[in-house]
Design an enzyme around this catalytic site. Sequence first.
Site, PDB file in Angstrom:
ATOM      1  N   LYS A  38       0.833  -1.208   0.000  1.00 64.27           N
ATOM      2  CA  LYS A  38       0.000   0.000   0.000  1.00 64.27           C
ATOM      3  C   LYS A  38       0.869   1.259   0.000  1.00 64.27           C
ATOM      4  O   LYS A  38       0.642   2.179  -0.795  1.00 64.27           O
ATOM      5  CB  LYS A  38      -0.898   0.002   1.250  1.00 64.27           C
ATOM      6  CG  LYS A  38      -1.619   1.317   1.494  1.00 64.27           C
ATOM      7  CD  LYS A  38      -2.546   1.243   2.680  1.00 64.27           C
ATOM      8  CE  LYS A  38      -1.909   1.608   3.997  1.00 64.27           C
ATOM      9  NZ  LYS A  38      -1.570   3.035   4.158  1.00 64.27           N
ATOM     10  N   ASN A  39       1.867   1.296   0.881  1.00 62.86           N
ATOM     11  CA  ASN A  39       2.635   2.528   1.043  1.00 62.86           C
ATOM     12  C   ASN A  39       3.632   2.787  -0.088  1.00 62.86           C
ATOM     13  O   ASN A  39       4.234   3.852  -0.159  1.00 62.86           O
ATOM     14  CB  ASN A  39       3.366   2.539   2.394  1.00 62.86           C
ATOM     15  CG  ASN A  39       2.389   2.733   3.546  1.00 62.86           C
ATOM     16  OD1 ASN A  39       1.208   2.986   3.328  1.00 62.86           O
ATOM     17  ND2 ASN A  39       2.888   2.600   4.767  1.00 62.86           N
ATOM     18  N   CYS A  65      -5.588  12.791  13.061  1.00 64.67           N
ATOM     19  CA  CYS A  65      -6.214  11.484  12.858  1.00 64.67           C
ATOM     20  C   CYS A  65      -6.109  10.745  14.177  1.00 64.67           C
ATOM     21  O   CYS A  65      -5.521  11.246  15.128  1.00 64.67           O
ATOM     22  CB  CYS A  65      -5.530  10.718  11.736  1.00 64.67           C
ATOM     23  SG  CYS A  65      -3.838  10.329  12.110  1.00 64.67           S
ATOM     24  N   ARG A 109      -0.196  14.517  13.266  1.00 64.15           N
ATOM     25  CA  ARG A 109       0.366  14.286  11.926  1.00 64.15           C
ATOM     26  C   ARG A 109       0.369  15.504  11.014  1.00 64.15           C
ATOM     27  O   ARG A 109      -0.317  15.542   9.992  1.00 64.15           O
ATOM     28  CB  ARG A 109      -0.371  13.122  11.247  1.00 64.15           C
ATOM     29  CG  ARG A 109      -0.163  11.822  11.963  1.00 64.15           C
ATOM     30  CD  ARG A 109      -0.850  10.688  11.287  1.00 64.15           C
ATOM     31  NE  ARG A 109      -0.073  10.090  10.224  1.00 64.15           N
ATOM     32  CZ  ARG A 109      -0.417   8.962   9.618  1.00 64.15           C
ATOM     33  NH1 ARG A 109      -1.516   8.340   9.946  1.00 64.15           N
ATOM     34  NH2 ARG A 109       0.340   8.458   8.672  1.00 64.15           N
ATOM     35  N   ASP A 145       4.294   0.627  12.157  1.00 60.14           N
ATOM     36  CA  ASP A 145       3.130  -0.076  11.600  1.00 60.14           C
ATOM     37  C   ASP A 145       3.046  -1.542  12.050  1.00 60.14           C
ATOM     38  O   ASP A 145       2.068  -2.216  11.733  1.00 60.14           O
ATOM     39  CB  ASP A 145       3.143  -0.007  10.067  1.00 60.14           C
ATOM     40  CG  ASP A 145       2.727   1.374   9.560  1.00 60.14           C
ATOM     41  OD1 ASP A 145       2.261   2.195  10.367  1.00 60.14           O
ATOM     42  OD2 ASP A 145       2.870   1.622   8.348  1.00 60.14           O
ATOM     43  N   ARG A 167      -8.821  -0.675   4.339  1.00 58.44           N
ATOM     44  CA  ARG A 167      -7.913   0.336   3.787  1.00 58.44           C
ATOM     45  C   ARG A 167      -6.555  -0.273   3.473  1.00 58.44           C
ATOM     46  O   ARG A 167      -5.842   0.231   2.602  1.00 58.44           O
ATOM     47  CB  ARG A 167      -7.690   1.460   4.813  1.00 58.44           C
ATOM     48  CG  ARG A 167      -8.848   2.419   4.945  1.00 58.44           C
ATOM     49  CD  ARG A 167      -8.422   3.614   5.772  1.00 58.44           C
ATOM     50  NE  ARG A 167      -7.058   3.998   5.420  1.00 58.44           N
ATOM     51  CZ  ARG A 167      -6.135   4.361   6.281  1.00 58.44           C
ATOM     52  NH1 ARG A 167      -6.407   4.446   7.557  1.00 58.44           N
ATOM     53  NH2 ARG A 167      -4.933   4.694   5.882  1.00 58.44           N
TER      54      ARG A 167
HETATM   55  C1  UD1 Z   1       3.956   6.865   6.588  1.00 57.46           C
HETATM   56  C2  UD1 Z   1       3.163   5.630   6.303  1.00 57.46           C
HETATM   57  C3  UD1 Z   1       2.550   5.096   7.592  1.00 57.46           C
HETATM   58  C4  UD1 Z   1       3.631   4.902   8.656  1.00 57.46           C
HETATM   59  C5  UD1 Z   1       4.479   6.175   8.808  1.00 57.46           C
HETATM   60  C6  UD1 Z   1       5.672   5.984   9.716  1.00 57.46           C
HETATM   61  C7  UD1 Z   1       2.388   5.999   4.032  1.00 57.46           C
HETATM   62  C8  UD1 Z   1       1.249   6.285   3.120  1.00 57.46           C
HETATM   63  N1  UD1 Z   1       2.121   5.964   5.352  1.00 57.46           N
HETATM   64  O1  UD1 Z   1       3.055   7.843   7.100  1.00 57.46           O
HETATM   65  O2  UD1 Z   1       1.939   3.843   7.297  1.00 57.46           O
HETATM   66  O3  UD1 Z   1       3.024   4.633   9.892  1.00 57.46           O
HETATM   67  O4  UD1 Z   1       4.982   6.596   7.525  1.00 57.46           O
HETATM   68  O5  UD1 Z   1       6.479   4.954   9.259  1.00 57.46           O
HETATM   69  O6  UD1 Z   1       3.498   5.765   3.598  1.00 57.46           O
HETATM   70  N2  UD1 Z   1       5.687  14.763  10.766  1.00 57.46           N
HETATM   71  C9  UD1 Z   1       5.667  16.109  11.023  1.00 57.46           C
HETATM   72  N3  UD1 Z   1       5.601  16.984   9.965  1.00 57.46           N
HETATM   73  C10 UD1 Z   1       5.558  16.556   8.675  1.00 57.46           C
HETATM   74  C11 UD1 Z   1       5.577  15.175   8.411  1.00 57.46           C
HETATM   75  C12 UD1 Z   1       5.651  14.295   9.481  1.00 57.46           C
HETATM   76  O7  UD1 Z   1       5.699  16.539  12.177  1.00 57.46           O
HETATM   77  O8  UD1 Z   1       5.488  17.405   7.766  1.00 57.46           O
HETATM   78  C13 UD1 Z   1       5.775  13.782  11.897  1.00 57.46           C
HETATM   79  C14 UD1 Z   1       4.514  12.932  12.023  1.00 57.46           C
HETATM   80  O9  UD1 Z   1       3.526  13.569  12.788  1.00 57.46           O
HETATM   81  C15 UD1 Z   1       5.076  11.703  12.695  1.00 57.46           C
HETATM   82  C16 UD1 Z   1       6.487  11.570  12.089  1.00 57.46           C
HETATM   83  O10 UD1 Z   1       6.801  12.872  11.586  1.00 57.46           O
HETATM   84  O11 UD1 Z   1       5.195  11.887  14.088  1.00 57.46           O
HETATM   85  C17 UD1 Z   1       6.620  10.569  10.960  1.00 57.46           C
HETATM   86  O12 UD1 Z   1       5.573  10.791  10.043  1.00 57.46           O
HETATM   87  P1  UD1 Z   1       5.656  10.367   8.518  1.00 57.46           P
HETATM   88  O13 UD1 Z   1       6.850   9.517   8.269  1.00 57.46           O
HETATM   89  O14 UD1 Z   1       5.486  11.582   7.682  1.00 57.46           O
HETATM   90  O15 UD1 Z   1       4.363   9.477   8.373  1.00 57.46           O
HETATM   91  P2  UD1 Z   1       3.486   9.361   7.086  1.00 57.46           P
HETATM   92  O16 UD1 Z   1       4.381   9.586   5.921  1.00 57.46           O
HETATM   93  O17 UD1 Z   1       2.245  10.165   7.234  1.00 57.46           O
END
Ligand code: UD1
Length: 417
Positions: free
Chosen positions: A22-23, A116, A121, A304, A396
């Site tokens: 998925k990711n 969420c 996030r 995850d 999902r």
């Molecule tokens: C992706 C994965 C999700 C997984 C996560 C962590 C996808 C579609 N989803 O989510 O399954 O659980 O990586 O491995 O690939 N953050 C900020 N600011 C930002 C971006 C992130 O503060 O602009 C923080 C987030 O709140 C979180 C951390 O950074 O605490 C990591 O988040 P991130 O790696 O971005 O997660 P996703 O990419 O949303």
Amino acid sequence: MDKLAIEGGHRLEGEVAISGAKNAALPILAACLLTPDPLELHNVPDLRDVSTMLELLARMGVRVERMGDRVRLEARQIEQALAPYELVKTMRASILVLGPLLARVGEARVSLPGGCAIGARPVDQHIKGLQAMGAEIALEHGDIHARVSRLRGAKLVTDMVTVTGTGNLMMAAVLADGMTVIENAAREPEIVDLASCLNAMGARINGAGTDIIRVEGVARLHAASHRIMPDRIETGTYLCAVAVTGGQARLTGTSAAYLDAVVDKLLDAGCEIIPERNAIMITAPPRLRAVSVRTAPYPAFPTDMQAQFMALNCVAEGTAVIRETIFENRFLHAVELSRMGANLRVDGNTAIVIGSAELQGARVMATDLRASASLVVAGLAATGETLIDRIYHLDRGYEGLETKLCALGARVRRVRG
Ligand code: UD1
């Protein structure tokens, strides 16, 4: 709302095929926006998030053809560079269209993802990176409105490791003017898969899989065909499911290569794991040993898989400490597991699980995707029936969950409602 009924206590045995990731699929689908030429993808999982992304792309004017696990996308013209609230709120990964749209048409309006269940996030790192590449970004009525004549290469350093942030910035950079360097980049295998698809489309990306990614911008991308990598989290979830039932199974169409941290923990728990070329064989002992885990960005233990290992520890021998360092509110499954008789305590980002010989089936509620997976794992190990409510979360991220589990001998059925 559909529910999942699980009659626990049956040993899982046999073979199951793992789907595409998925990711990896979600950013790669969004990558079609970067070229007017067709992008053909194979091994695309049949998931609700994938359908949501396809709907989003179709609304923008992308021609979408889907035949089984093959998807053909053609973004000849972008009619509407818009990701509306009603789609973004059901799938935060919609933010992944922001980088490609800006790179291709110089404008995008993407609804700002809200909080969420598992935490706030934010997407500030995506925005900061695009601004450094010359984009003007305004927040208007809950939307991110981004504009630029042409993105220019820049040196970007993210404050924390972000997976979709790295993907978004990498996609923006492929059509930018000059060289972009992303430091503190996510090293997740899904980023490597995205980079290899983009390179097949004519991009010049180096260093994906390390924490420094270099992208030399090109004027245009072209048609390509790409196979989505196997889903390492689905793989890990089935490994846990087999493990808690003391079972033995072969997972095909996948690889242990991206799962070192998870495999290490299963070995510590007493499982035997034999990696094959395109498969993994697992044999579980009658009773597992407790294993402590601490989540962190790849290659460390994935957030995850945290919930599934909490379930596993509930029926193991001994005490485990589980530390969640990525998301601030990712223990929602703990209360539900307690309803099944689990002995655990949560304090901030740490959970302590004292294994017990038995869990009892109960009515429980799915709260997010991986939390739901942990309830499935627990239900398979428990005595009696577990009824999991709100399983749309599972749809999902897990293709054909009940069919795959039943093929392994589990007694699982979907209750429509
Ligand atoms: C992706 C994965 C999700 C997984 C996560 C962590 C996808 C579609 N989803 O989510 O399954 O659980 O990586 O491995 O690939 N953050 C900020 N600011 C930002 C971006 C992130 O503060 O602009 C923080 C987030 O709140 C979180 C951390 O950074 O605490 C990591 O988040 P991130 O790696 O971005 O997660 P996703 O990419 O949303």
